[in-house]
Scaffold this motif. Structure first.
Motif, PDB file in Angstrom:
ATOM      1  N   TRP A   5       0.852  -1.178   0.000  1.00 48.72           N
ATOM      2  CA  TRP A   5       0.000   0.000   0.000  1.00 48.72           C
ATOM      3  C   TRP A   5       0.891   1.233   0.000  1.00 48.72           C
ATOM      4  O   TRP A   5       2.055   1.175   0.418  1.00 48.72           O
ATOM      5  CB  TRP A   5      -0.949   0.013   1.211  1.00 48.72           C
ATOM      6  CG  TRP A   5      -0.256   0.181   2.528  1.00 48.72           C
ATOM      7  CD1 TRP A   5       0.203  -0.808   3.346  1.00 48.72           C
ATOM      8  CD2 TRP A   5       0.084   1.407   3.163  1.00 48.72           C
ATOM      9  NE1 TRP A   5       0.814  -0.268   4.450  1.00 48.72           N
ATOM     10  CE2 TRP A   5       0.751   1.100   4.363  1.00 48.72           C
ATOM     11  CE3 TRP A   5      -0.094   2.755   2.841  1.00 48.72           C
ATOM     12  CZ2 TRP A   5       1.220   2.073   5.236  1.00 48.72           C
ATOM     13  CZ3 TRP A   5       0.375   3.728   3.711  1.00 48.72           C
ATOM     14  CH2 TRP A   5       1.026   3.373   4.904  1.00 48.72           C
ATOM     15  N   ILE A  81      -8.764  -8.158   5.031  1.00 53.32           N
ATOM     16  CA  ILE A  81      -9.633  -8.198   3.850  1.00 53.32           C
ATOM     17  C   ILE A  81     -10.629  -7.053   3.883  1.00 53.32           C
ATOM     18  O   ILE A  81     -10.809  -6.331   2.890  1.00 53.32           O
ATOM     19  CB  ILE A  81     -10.351  -9.560   3.753  1.00 53.32           C
ATOM     20  CG1 ILE A  81      -9.321 -10.665   3.514  1.00 53.32           C
ATOM     21  CG2 ILE A  81     -11.415  -9.554   2.658  1.00 53.32           C
ATOM     22  CD1 ILE A  81      -9.851 -12.059   3.678  1.00 53.32           C
ATOM     23  N   GLU A  82     -11.266  -6.839   5.009  1.00 53.26           N
ATOM     24  CA  GLU A  82     -12.248  -5.756   5.135  1.00 53.26           C
ATOM     25  C   GLU A  82     -11.580  -4.386   5.019  1.00 53.26           C
ATOM     26  O   GLU A  82     -12.080  -3.497   4.330  1.00 53.26           O
ATOM     27  CB  GLU A  82     -12.986  -5.884   6.471  1.00 53.26           C
ATOM     28  CG  GLU A  82     -14.200  -4.997   6.574  1.00 53.26           C
ATOM     29  CD  GLU A  82     -15.011  -5.263   7.839  1.00 53.26           C
ATOM     30  OE1 GLU A  82     -15.923  -4.462   8.100  1.00 53.26           O
ATOM     31  OE2 GLU A  82     -14.755  -6.254   8.552  1.00 53.26           O
ATOM     32  N   MET A  84      -8.770  -3.622   3.451  1.00 52.85           N
ATOM     33  CA  MET A  84      -8.348  -3.407   2.062  1.00 52.85           C
ATOM     34  C   MET A  84      -9.541  -3.027   1.188  1.00 52.85           C
ATOM     35  O   MET A  84      -9.442  -2.133   0.344  1.00 52.85           O
ATOM     36  CB  MET A  84      -7.669  -4.663   1.511  1.00 52.85           C
ATOM     37  CG  MET A  84      -6.278  -4.869   2.050  1.00 52.85           C
ATOM     38  SD  MET A  84      -5.499  -6.438   1.540  1.00 52.85           S
ATOM     39  CE  MET A  84      -5.910  -6.568  -0.161  1.00 52.85           C
ATOM     40  N   TYR A  85     -10.660  -3.672   1.375  1.00 48.16           N
ATOM     41  CA  TYR A  85     -11.862  -3.361   0.601  1.00 48.16           C
ATOM     42  C   TYR A  85     -12.297  -1.915   0.849  1.00 48.16           C
ATOM     43  O   TYR A  85     -12.584  -1.165  -0.093  1.00 48.16           O
ATOM     44  CB  TYR A  85     -12.987  -4.329   0.973  1.00 48.16           C
ATOM     45  CG  TYR A  85     -14.295  -4.006   0.303  1.00 48.16           C
ATOM     46  CD1 TYR A  85     -14.540  -4.374  -1.007  1.00 48.16           C
ATOM     47  CD2 TYR A  85     -15.293  -3.320   1.000  1.00 48.16           C
ATOM     48  CE1 TYR A  85     -15.743  -4.064  -1.627  1.00 48.16           C
ATOM     49  CE2 TYR A  85     -16.493  -3.007   0.388  1.00 48.16           C
ATOM     50  CZ  TYR A  85     -16.718  -3.383  -0.924  1.00 48.16           C
ATOM     51  OH  TYR A  85     -17.909  -3.060  -1.520  1.00 48.16           O
ATOM     52  N   LEU A  86     -12.339  -1.503   2.116  1.00 48.79           N
ATOM     53  CA  LEU A  86     -12.764  -0.144   2.444  1.00 48.79           C
ATOM     54  C   LEU A  86     -11.777   0.900   1.928  1.00 48.79           C
ATOM     55  O   LEU A  86     -12.186   1.981   1.484  1.00 48.79           O
ATOM     56  CB  LEU A  86     -12.967  -0.008   3.948  1.00 48.79           C
ATOM     57  CG  LEU A  86     -14.112  -0.860   4.518  1.00 48.79           C
ATOM     58  CD1 LEU A  86     -14.081  -0.853   6.038  1.00 48.79           C
ATOM     59  CD2 LEU A  86     -15.454  -0.379   3.994  1.00 48.79           C
ATOM     60  N   GLN A  88      -9.882   0.516  -0.784  1.00 46.43           N
ATOM     61  CA  GLN A  88     -10.078   0.526  -2.231  1.00 46.43           C
ATOM     62  C   GLN A  88     -11.301   1.365  -2.606  1.00 46.43           C
ATOM     63  O   GLN A  88     -11.284   2.088  -3.597  1.00 46.43           O
ATOM     64  CB  GLN A  88     -10.233  -0.898  -2.749  1.00 46.43           C
ATOM     65  CG  GLN A  88     -10.412  -0.991  -4.242  1.00 46.43           C
ATOM     66  CD  GLN A  88     -10.590  -2.429  -4.705  1.00 46.43           C
ATOM     67  OE1 GLN A  88     -11.056  -3.289  -3.959  1.00 46.43           O
ATOM     68  NE2 GLN A  88     -10.223  -2.685  -5.936  1.00 46.43           N
ATOM     69  N   LYS A  89     -12.357   1.304  -1.809  1.00 49.00           N
ATOM     70  CA  LYS A  89     -13.581   2.069  -2.058  1.00 49.00           C
ATOM     71  C   LYS A  89     -13.469   3.517  -1.570  1.00 49.00           C
ATOM     72  O   LYS A  89     -14.406   4.286  -1.694  1.00 49.00           O
ATOM     73  CB  LYS A  89     -14.776   1.392  -1.373  1.00 49.00           C
ATOM     74  CG  LYS A  89     -15.131   0.048  -1.951  1.00 49.00           C
ATOM     75  CD  LYS A  89     -15.691   0.212  -3.337  1.00 49.00           C
ATOM     76  CE  LYS A  89     -16.189  -1.108  -3.886  1.00 49.00           C
ATOM     77  NZ  LYS A  89     -16.726  -0.951  -5.223  1.00 49.00           N
TER      78      LYS A  89
END
Length: 136
Positions: A5, A81-82, A84-86, A88-89
């Motif tokens: 990141w 995982i959560e 990284m998703y947040l 990315q969004k």
């Protein structure tokens, strides 16, 4: 598989949403790597945060201090995982974690003359936390 990141973590000479400013070259750092945590539930401070990544290096770039690091293994730290998703969004963002012995001065807010800003002039960074309401 390594997932890296990077991003702007501390804008310099620009007020943030919480009326903080970082003076140019005001930040020092504890020894790298530093922890990069994620705070699932918003609240005072960064309580309840979980380390989801390392912060391996910092560098001066456009707009201030940029950072780079590596996410932890999501098989070991499932919150990765959560987070990284947040990220990315663009629903969460970084907030630098400072040691309490910082120095600052209260200055006129550069874009709102009826307000003020807290300009950090010297501080040591000990990590960062990805939060729901980043200051910038």
């Amino acid at each position: 598989m390594t997932i890296r990141w990077y991003g702007l973590v501390a804008p310099e000479e620009v007020p943030t949403g919480d009326r903080r400013m970082f003076a140019a070259q005001a930040l020092d750092y504890r020894s790298f790597p530093l922890p990069a945590a994620w705070q699932r539930v918003s609240g005072a401070g960064h309580g309840g945060s979980v380390v989801v990544a390392s912060w391996d290096r910092q560098y001066a770039g456009e707009g201030g201090i940029w950072a780079a690091g590596e996410f932890c293994d999501p098989n070991v730290v499932p919150e990765v995982i959560e987070a990284m998703y947040l990220l990315q969004k663009k629903l969460i963002g970084p907030s630098v974690d400072l040691d309490p012995d910082l120095t600052y001065e209260v200055v006129e807010h550069p874009t709102d003359p009826d307000s003020y800003a807290m300009k950090v002039t010297k501080a040591t960074v000990h990590g960062l936390t990805f939060v729901m309401s980043p200051a910038f």
